[in-house]
Design a protein around this motif. Structure first.
Motif: not given
Length: 185
Positions: A37-53
């Protein structure tokens, strides 16, 4: 651009202790793995911001079609259930009977790995092979591995919160500056 490749078994999906090849070859094994769960949630957060980052994020998992005939289809079903926002091009299945992860990525990209290619994996031989090919390995410590702490280098843990994992990945990518030792949070 920094590229992060997330292993599936033992990183995004639980690794079941005590399973053997017979278990892995049964219908439903890969589809029914619980998410980390924690890794999935972190990856989802990263996916939401990946272009800007300025990050490229992919899942990179091995399948063994002749040994585990359901692995290909069931890993795709698992991905659709737990990472529906991940594009098909960001989900890479490597035939482990034919090549290693670094070989597959090198062939896919038409170039060798460098320190901007990060592999987050729980299995030390995969990490050693990635490093030998020129990439940056990141050990994911789950509930059953790392008993000898034999891996030296970047680490993430199932005990970290999603925000801690997110911040650690951004620090590895050089986007965040690590807090000085002893600094108050």
């Amino acid at each position: 651009m920094k590229k992060f490749f997330f292993d599936m078994d033992g990183v995004l999906a639980e690794y079941k202790r005590g399973c053997d090849e017979n278990d892995l070859s049964k219908k439903g094994y890969f589809r029914n793995l619980l998410p980390e769960e924690n890794m999935i949630k972190a990856l989802q957060m990263l996916l939401e911001n990946s272009e800007a980052l300025g990050l490229r994020l992919c899942v990179l998992t091995k399948v063994y079609p002749s040994r585990f005939p359901y692995s290909l289809r069931e890993k795709e079903e698992w991905r659709q259930a737990f990472l529906p926002d991940l594009y098909d091009s960001e989900f890479i299945m490597v035939n482990g009977e034919e090549c290693e992860k670094s070989e597959a990525i090198t062939a896919l990209l038409g170039a060798g790995l460098n320190q901007d290619y990060f592999l987050i994996d729980d299995y030390n031989p995969n990490l050693a092979e990635w490093a030998a090919a020129g990439g940056t390995p990141v050990k994911y410590v789950n509930a059953i591995n790392d008993t000898h702490r034999s891996f030296v280098g970047n680490r993430l843990s199932y005990q970290m919160t999603p925000q801690e994992i997110y911040d650690a990945i951004l620090t590895m990518a050089g986007i965040l500056t690590p807090a000085p030792a002893g600094a108050a949070a």
